[in-house]
Enzyme design. Structure first.
Site, PDB file in Angstrom:
ATOM      1  N   PHE A 151       0.833  -1.203   0.000  1.00  0.00           N
ATOM      2  CA  PHE A 151       0.000   0.000   0.000  1.00  0.00           C
ATOM      3  C   PHE A 151       0.865   1.248   0.000  1.00  0.00           C
ATOM      4  O   PHE A 151       0.657   2.175  -0.777  1.00  0.00           O
ATOM      5  CB  PHE A 151      -0.924   0.011   1.221  1.00  0.00           C
ATOM      6  CG  PHE A 151      -2.258  -0.588   0.913  1.00  0.00           C
ATOM      7  CD1 PHE A 151      -3.188   0.164   0.204  1.00  0.00           C
ATOM      8  CD2 PHE A 151      -2.571  -1.867   1.300  1.00  0.00           C
ATOM      9  CE1 PHE A 151      -4.418  -0.380  -0.104  1.00  0.00           C
ATOM     10  CE2 PHE A 151      -3.796  -2.417   0.994  1.00  0.00           C
ATOM     11  CZ  PHE A 151      -4.727  -1.676   0.294  1.00  0.00           C
ATOM     12  N   TRP A 152       1.846   1.220   0.901  1.00  0.00           N
ATOM     13  CA  TRP A 152       2.742   2.366   0.997  1.00  0.00           C
ATOM     14  C   TRP A 152       3.389   2.617  -0.353  1.00  0.00           C
ATOM     15  O   TRP A 152       3.465   3.728  -0.844  1.00  0.00           O
ATOM     16  CB  TRP A 152       3.813   2.088   2.048  1.00  0.00           C
ATOM     17  CG  TRP A 152       4.926   3.087   2.007  1.00  0.00           C
ATOM     18  CD1 TRP A 152       4.906   4.350   2.512  1.00  0.00           C
ATOM     19  CD2 TRP A 152       6.207   2.914   1.430  1.00  0.00           C
ATOM     20  NE1 TRP A 152       6.089   4.971   2.275  1.00  0.00           N
ATOM     21  CE2 TRP A 152       6.913   4.108   1.606  1.00  0.00           C
ATOM     22  CE3 TRP A 152       6.834   1.847   0.754  1.00  0.00           C
ATOM     23  CZ2 TRP A 152       8.202   4.283   1.160  1.00  0.00           C
ATOM     24  CZ3 TRP A 152       8.120   2.021   0.297  1.00  0.00           C
ATOM     25  CH2 TRP A 152       8.795   3.238   0.514  1.00  0.00           C
ATOM     26  N   PHE A 168       0.984   3.934  -3.004  1.00  0.00           N
ATOM     27  CA  PHE A 168       0.618   5.304  -2.707  1.00  0.00           C
ATOM     28  C   PHE A 168       1.746   6.247  -3.118  1.00  0.00           C
ATOM     29  O   PHE A 168       1.524   7.269  -3.738  1.00  0.00           O
ATOM     30  CB  PHE A 168       0.330   5.437  -1.218  1.00  0.00           C
ATOM     31  CG  PHE A 168      -0.202   6.792  -0.850  1.00  0.00           C
ATOM     32  CD1 PHE A 168      -1.456   7.180  -1.295  1.00  0.00           C
ATOM     33  CD2 PHE A 168       0.535   7.657  -0.084  1.00  0.00           C
ATOM     34  CE1 PHE A 168      -1.954   8.418  -0.977  1.00  0.00           C
ATOM     35  CE2 PHE A 168       0.035   8.904   0.243  1.00  0.00           C
ATOM     36  CZ  PHE A 168      -1.202   9.276  -0.201  1.00  0.00           C
ATOM     37  N   HIS A 216      -0.921  27.504 -62.841  1.00  0.00           N
ATOM     38  CA  HIS A 216      -1.775  27.838 -61.701  1.00  0.00           C
ATOM     39  C   HIS A 216      -1.254  29.094 -60.993  1.00  0.00           C
ATOM     40  O   HIS A 216      -1.988  30.064 -60.806  1.00  0.00           O
ATOM     41  CB  HIS A 216      -1.822  26.643 -60.739  1.00  0.00           C
ATOM     42  CG  HIS A 216      -2.619  26.874 -59.494  1.00  0.00           C
ATOM     43  ND1 HIS A 216      -3.835  26.284 -59.279  1.00  0.00           N
ATOM     44  CD2 HIS A 216      -2.371  27.622 -58.387  1.00  0.00           C
ATOM     45  CE1 HIS A 216      -4.304  26.664 -58.101  1.00  0.00           C
ATOM     46  NE2 HIS A 216      -3.422  27.477 -57.533  1.00  0.00           N
ATOM     47  N   GLU A 217       0.034  29.081 -60.661  1.00  0.00           N
ATOM     48  CA  GLU A 217       0.595  30.232 -59.946  1.00  0.00           C
ATOM     49  C   GLU A 217       0.603  31.470 -60.838  1.00  0.00           C
ATOM     50  O   GLU A 217       0.362  32.586 -60.365  1.00  0.00           O
ATOM     51  CB  GLU A 217       2.007  29.936 -59.444  1.00  0.00           C
ATOM     52  CG  GLU A 217       2.101  28.803 -58.412  1.00  0.00           C
ATOM     53  CD  GLU A 217       1.148  28.946 -57.232  1.00  0.00           C
ATOM     54  OE1 GLU A 217       0.862  30.099 -56.836  1.00  0.00           O
ATOM     55  OE2 GLU A 217       0.664  27.916 -56.719  1.00  0.00           O
ATOM     56  N   HIS A 270      -2.658  33.199 -60.566  1.00  0.00           N
ATOM     57  CA  HIS A 270      -2.770  34.066 -59.397  1.00  0.00           C
ATOM     58  C   HIS A 270      -2.025  35.371 -59.637  1.00  0.00           C
ATOM     59  O   HIS A 270      -2.544  36.465 -59.395  1.00  0.00           O
ATOM     60  CB  HIS A 270      -2.129  33.404 -58.164  1.00  0.00           C
ATOM     61  CG  HIS A 270      -2.921  32.278 -57.567  1.00  0.00           C
ATOM     62  ND1 HIS A 270      -4.233  32.398 -57.209  1.00  0.00           N
ATOM     63  CD2 HIS A 270      -2.554  31.004 -57.234  1.00  0.00           C
ATOM     64  CE1 HIS A 270      -4.649  31.237 -56.687  1.00  0.00           C
ATOM     65  NE2 HIS A 270      -3.646  30.373 -56.695  1.00  0.00           N
ATOM     66  N   ASP A 308      -7.375  26.931 -52.339  1.00  0.00           N
ATOM     67  CA  ASP A 308      -7.796  28.256 -52.809  1.00  0.00           C
ATOM     68  C   ASP A 308      -9.307  28.380 -52.733  1.00  0.00           C
ATOM     69  O   ASP A 308      -9.840  29.397 -52.293  1.00  0.00           O
ATOM     70  CB  ASP A 308      -7.391  28.453 -54.280  1.00  0.00           C
ATOM     71  CG  ASP A 308      -5.890  28.549 -54.444  1.00  0.00           C
ATOM     72  OD1 ASP A 308      -5.212  28.809 -53.434  1.00  0.00           O
ATOM     73  OD2 ASP A 308      -5.409  28.365 -55.577  1.00  0.00           O
TER      74      ASP A 308
END
Ligand code: ADP
Ligand code: MG
Ligand code: ZN
Length: 607
Positions: A127-128, A131, A426-427, A430, A502
């Site tokens: 137990f000790w 704990f 694509h670029e 933009h 996007d």
């Protein structure tokens, strides 16, 4: 568990050792011969016995010829009685020297008590042990004044961060300087009947320097500073969070004047019963305790609570009620001047080439937080070291802007020839639309070297920091966002997944125009949806629906109108300038990167 077994084994070995030593001890005494009681009586009657030592049931018998023998008497009856039963001559018995000794200590214990005690001892040990193990883990709450707050000692020179280490944030610093003064000379204010604020809430996007500023206050005020993070309160054990709060405030009061700093307040201060993150009872108790404490300490006790959060919108309204956090300080993202100052602060201990121009870096980094900028300088230093150079140059700094913005370049992720072509168009889509539209931000850089998640990117940055955005800017922005998609569609008569991000951003933007900014002509000047999202949070949380289904479908229609119009504009621009698009894309395929100056020259060039 590993330790448990180890300890069990040790305990077992110790037990074996003890047991072993006792058997040894017993063996040495058991050399004597065992007599039966009737034999003993016979010996007594023959006057052979000189001494009988009684130890419990054991009889040690010394004969006249000094040989030693042993016998066992019946447990319940006395020795003389037993001997009489066996017909001892009582006259002869008187000649025998009878010595009664309590059973020898150790033997008695080992013999009688240990068998019962040992299992108990082992269970107790277990137990000790368990704990102790548990304490090491989550039950640490029982340690250090229970509150777990770090105490930053004002006299600690090493970790000293002053206001001078915090660039910009002028208003915030002024407000906090006032707080510092309250703590240093409270009398001045109390004499005038002023109430010293109890709580200060620092609100700002992540990385704007909230934690930094709080630490600066601590050392400037030179009072004890108890710092704890909200998430540290949220622990699995019921009751621990609130008892920590109680402890924290108690300790601070004892040390008044003092500052308490609760970082990341939203971890505990979320609206109670809101259901976000589960109805966490423990958190609610912790929050309640904070409220109780804030109400509990009288004004002018000399304890001031500073808190920081980047989600003021989710905080429980009770926290924001006057009389609790009665000062609210907003930390904005740094503007260009402050960005330069922050860069300077973080460049102090780093060797730079002469060509380094921090102003240019500041210009290129709108939207960066203080933490981003600190990270940028640090990344540049790392990059320089990796190239075995001794000094950081402008190139490394520039390179790292994109790294911080978009993640590291992925040179290994080489696009196939076809992918590269698609990315280039694509670029270029933009970039071309951005260059042609009057209200779009200028293009800083186009690249088809993939970075983070993006196959390529077009970097557009405003020339100055903007605080207000107009409808025409948004409309142009939408068109530029769809420029990549449109270019792919026109050139390849085919669409790829590359445009999905996007489209998402464009749709969100269009939705905001309608529901937040009142920029749709049809739906007019009102907002739709519940709580207002703070601009810098950049993330939508579930919004309350405060409109009818009919309006909902109108909103959808209006959103589509914005995106459709943007798509139409982009299509027209790109179709009309198709040759220019090809030109940009071809350069991009060859060089992979186009910088601002090259791009501007390219736009002017005849096709
Ligand atoms: P948060 O607002 O998220 O608590 P921090 O205070 O932890 O942000 O800031 C993170 C880091 O960013 C700081 O340690 C510091 O290096 C840098 N930083 C942020 N703002 C500033 C500023 N105004 N001046 C100097 N450094 C800053
Ligand atoms: Mg912080
Ligand atoms: Zn794109």
């Amino acid at each position: 568990m590993k330790y448990l077994f180890k300890n069990l084994i040790i305990a077992f070995l110790v037990f074996l050792a003890i047991a072993g030593s006792f058997t040894l001890f017993n063996n040495t005494t058991e050399e004597a011969e065992e007599l039966s009681l009737s034999n003993l009586v016979e010996q007594i009657n023959q006057e052979n016995v000189s001494v009988i030592t009684i130890k419990g049931d054991k009889l040690e018998i010394e004969l006249k010829d000094s040989t030693k023998q042993e016998a066992t008497k019946e447990r319940e009856t006395s020795l003389t009685e037993s001997l009489k039963n066996y017909g001892v001559d009582s006259e002869k018995l008187k000649l025998v020297n009878l010595e009664i000794k309590g059973e020898s200590g150790a033997a008695f214990w080992v013999g009688n008590i240990l068998p019962f005690l040992l299992p108990l001892l082992i269970i107790g040990f277990l137990f000790w042990f368990m704990f102790r193990g548990a304490q090491k883990g989550q039950m640490k709450a029982f340690t250090f004044g229970r509150s777990k707050a770090r105490l930053i000692d004002p006299k600690d020179k090493k970790n000293k961060i002053g206001f001078k280490d915090v660039a910009g944030l002028k208003e915030a610093k002024e407000e906090l300087e006032e707080i510092v003064e309250f703590l240093k000379t409270p009398k001045k204010f109390i004499d005038l009947g002023a109430k010293i604020p109890k709580g200060v809430l620092l609100v700002g996007a992540p990385g704007t320097g909230k934690t930094l500023l709080a630490r600066a206050v601590a050392s400037e005020a030179s009072v004890p500073f108890f710092s704890v993070s909200g998430s540290e309160f949220v622990e699995m054990f019921v009751g621990v969070g609130s008892s920590r709060v109680r402890d924290l405030f108690q300790t601070a009061k004892k040390n008044a004047p003092a500052l308490i700093f609760i970082d990341e307040l939203d971890a505990i201060g979320r609206q109670r019963g809101a259901g976000i993150g589960g109805g966490h009872d423990e958190r609610e108790q912790t929050l309640n305790q904070i409220l109780v404490e804030m109400d509990g300490f009288e004004v002018n006790t000399g304890v001031i609570l500073i808190s920081a959060t980047n989600r003021p919108d989710v905080l429980d309204p009770a926290l924001l009620r006057p009389g609790r956090f009665d000062r609210r300080i907003t930390l904005d993202l740094p503007d260009i001047k402050d960005r330069k100052k922050i860069l300077e602060i973080h460049s102090l201990n780093k060797p730079f080439e002469k060509d380094v121009n921090l102003k240019e870096i500041a210009e290129r980094t709108p939207g960066f937080s203080g933490a981003d900028l600190a990270n940028l300088v640090n990344e540049a230093a790392i990059l320089t070291a990796r190239q075995n150079k001794k000094k950081i140059s402008q190139d490394e700094l520039r390179e790292c802007i994109e790294k911080v913005l978009l993640g590291p370049e992925r040179k290994s992720n080489i696009l196939s020839k076809e992918e590269k072509e698609i990315a280039a168009y694509h670029e270029s889509g933009h970039a071309l639309t951005a260059a042609l539209l009057p209200n779009a931000d200028p293009v800083q850089k186009i690249s088809i070297i993939s970075r983070g998640m993006a196959a390529g990117y077009t970097l557009k940055l405003p020339l100055t920091d903007k605080h207000l955005h107009s409808r025409s800017e948004f409309i142009d922005e939408l068109t530029v966002l769809l420029g990549g998609y449109t270019a792919e569609k026109l050139v390849f008569k085919e669409l790829t997944t590359g445009a999905s991000n996007d489209l998402q951003i464009a749709t969100e933007l269009a939705r905001k125009l309608v529901t937040k900014y009142g920029m749709s002509e049809k739906l007019g000047p009102r907002t739709f949806g519940g709580r207002e999202e703070m601009v810098f949070l950049g993330r939508e949380i579930s919004t309350e629906k405060d409109y009818s289904e009919e309006i909902a479908s109108q909103i959808d229609k209006e959103v589509s109108k914005f995106t459709d119009n943007a798509y139409k504009t982009a299509t027209k621009l790109i179709t009309d300038n198709r040759k220019k698009l090809n030109q940009i894309a071809q350069v991009l395929i060859k060089k992979e990167v186009i910088e601002r100056k090259q791009f501007e020259a390219l736009m002017k060039k005849k096709v």
